[in-house]
Write an enzyme that holds these catalytic residues in place. Structure first.
Site, mmCIF file in Angstrom:
data_model
loop_
_atom_site.group_PDB
_atom_site.id
_atom_site.type_symbol
_atom_site.label_atom_id
_atom_site.label_comp_id
_atom_site.label_asym_id
_atom_site.label_seq_id
_atom_site.Cartn_x
_atom_site.Cartn_y
_atom_site.Cartn_z
ATOM 1 C CG HIS A 65 -1.816 -1.198 1.168
ATOM 2 N ND1 HIS A 65 -2.139 -1.872 2.574
ATOM 3 C CD2 HIS A 65 -2.254 -1.836 0.319
ATOM 4 C CE1 HIS A 65 -2.874 -2.815 2.367
ATOM 5 N NE2 HIS A 65 -2.954 -2.973 0.984
ATOM 6 C CE1 TYR A 84 0.748 0.228 8.052
ATOM 7 C CE2 TYR A 84 -0.605 -0.602 9.813
ATOM 8 C CZ TYR A 84 -0.131 -0.840 8.684
ATOM 9 O OH TYR A 84 -0.302 -1.982 7.990
#
Length: 491
Positions: free
Chosen positions: A69, A132
């Site tokens: 991604h 993240y």
């Protein structure tokens, strides 16, 4: 297992992708680590990327595989629990498109992933939690480039083969395209405001891929227009917009406009730059000083000299400077006596020389000319060399001169008699103006000290040399309505 005893940062073949090795304190209870320590990590070379959101991904079983991604933000990825094999692919347009890097991540490793680099991982143990830390907020429904996990070009060596029954991949990730079908992510852009002015036109030549706007495209004094602008697409703002009608700023009509453009607009841009992690370059003026030679060094005004603006224009510019300093990534280029592609003192002198008009020019204001190509070159230097953020003085180099001296130089270069120029003082010039026409106070000492920008490795061009080059290229307009009487020149 290798025990990490000291925080360190390792570079990778992908530009900007940095591996962080972190010391972990272990005992019978478990372990502790400083997963994100801004001061220490930035000192070691990580960008001060300003995270605003922390996301966690729980992977129940070994073999859970996610990616590849590519989001339009920076992220700092790490493992809270477990261990992963992680891989990255550069999806940015440019020569490193398709470059890859992979490594294993456990509690003592983290990776800084710059915008435009595809991120993926495969959990190597059950119950893995992947973290993240990102510097933009996730927005539902937005789509970004992605790459197939099994793309043969990048050939990521997944430790658990993707066709193994132990591997779980989402249906969406199964549908991701191969590398030759991916549209690379474009770089963030440069925005030049005030693009139709002398400086704006020169900046456009120095930054040919920049977006150019003037008041018709983006009114910096309109909060709604600023709120609607797609700031996430940019990395750098060059604010060349300014209200420069020094005398008109003293009038009831000009005063609010000067404050709106020179003070309120830079303050708004500073807030935007902070919110979106942009670099803001703003252009200032010697007018922020009172021009008292006793307040400056022999080499001119220094950047840390207290501001002491005399008139409305000067006060609005000083206010704009102060506002811009509130955003971390800023450069203020404070300059004087700007000459470029448009109406300016040198062009006026050239026209008067050509037309046979003998001007009266102020001789007690001392400074240096600044040609717009010098300002543009300095801007490019500061923004591409990782120069420390802050305020810099920038003019052409050489011996400081008066306006009358420069007028004589123009006449001489063009083959006219410099004795046609008559000196006057600032006081006499102001007294000669009609009482209905306001005259803003001018600083007498406008020389700026250039030591700070020189220390960054920048080499300036002598003002006399730049003037000769400018005049050689100048095509003066011809004014057939010639008045041969001495003419006072507004500087």
């Amino acid at each position: 297992m290798v025990v990490v005893t000291e925080l360190s940062v390792e570079r990778t073949p992908i530009p900007g992708l940095l591996v962080v090795h972190m010391p972990v304190q272990r005992d019978d209870r478990g372990w502790f680590k400083e997963n994100w320590q801004r001061e220490k990590m930035v000192a070691l070379g990580l960008p001060d990327f300003g995270p605003v959101q922390n996301n966690m991904s729980f992977n129940a079983t070994r073999g859970a595989t996610r990616g590849i991604h590519t989001e339009p933000w920076d992220k700092f990825v790490s493992v809270a629990v477990g261990r992963v094999f992680a891989a990255w692919v550069d999806m940015r347009e440019g020569p490193t498109f398709g470059a890859t890097y992979w490594t294993e991540i456990d509690e003592d490793t983290a990776v800084f992933v710059p915008r435009g680099v595809g991120n993926s991982y495969q959990s190597l143990v059950d119950g893995t939690v992947y973290s993240y830390l990102v510097n933009d907020h996730y927005v539902e429904g937005r789509t970004y480039p992605a790459l197939h996990l099994a793309d043969p070009t990048v050939a990521i060596p997944w430790p658990i083969p993707l066709d193994s029954p132990d591997v779980e991949i989402s249906e969406k990730d199964h549908e991701n395209p191969l590398l030759d079908e991916v549209e690379p992510m474009s770089a963030k852009k440069v925005l030049i405001t005030g693009a139709n002015g002398q400086l704006g036109r020169e900046l456009a030549r120095a930054f040919p891929d920049a977006d150019l706007v003037d008041v018709d495209e983006l009114d910096l004094t309109d909060p709604a227009a600023l709120a609607a602008w797609p700031w996430r697409d940019y990395r750098l703002i060059l604010n060349a917009a300014a209200y420069t009608a020094v005398d008109a700023a003293e009038t009831p009509e000009g005063r609010p406009l000067a404050w709106a453009v020179n003070a309120h607009a830079p303050a708004a841009l500073a807030r935007i730059a902070t919110e979106h992690h942009l670099t803001l370059v703003h252009y200032s003026t010697d007018y922020v000083y009172d021009g008292d030679p006793t307040h400056a060094t022999d080499a001119g005004h220094t950047e840390d000299e207290p501001l002491a603006p005399l008139g409305v224009y000067a006060q609005t510019k000083a206010a704009g400077d102060i506002a811009v300093t509130t955003t971390p990534r800023h450069y203020i280029l404070r300059t004087s006596w700007v000459v470029g592609d448009g109406h300016n003192f040198v062009r006026t002198m050239a026209r008067l020389a050509h037309d046979g008009i003998d001007p009266v020019v102020v001789a007690d204001q001392i400074g240096r000319l600044t040609f717009t190509d010098e300002l543009a070159r300095a801007t490019h230097h500061l923004t591409t060399t990782d120069a420390p953020h802050g305020t810099y003085h920038l003019t052409n180099t050489g011996t400081p001169r008066s306006w009358a001296d420069y007028a004589r130089a123009v006449f001489t270069h063009l083959g006219h008699d410099p004795e046609r120029i008559t000196d006057t003082t600032t006081a006499d010039y102001s007294a000669a103006r009609p009482s209905t026409s306001p005259v803003a106070p001018r600083p007498l000492h406008s020389t700026l000290n250039l030591d700070k920008i020189t220390a960054t490795g920048y080499t300036g061009t002598d003002a006399d040399t730049a003037l000769a080059t400018y005049l050689a290229d100048l095509d003066s307009d011809v004014d057939t309505d010639v008045d041969h009487r001495p003419q006072p020149v507004d500087v």
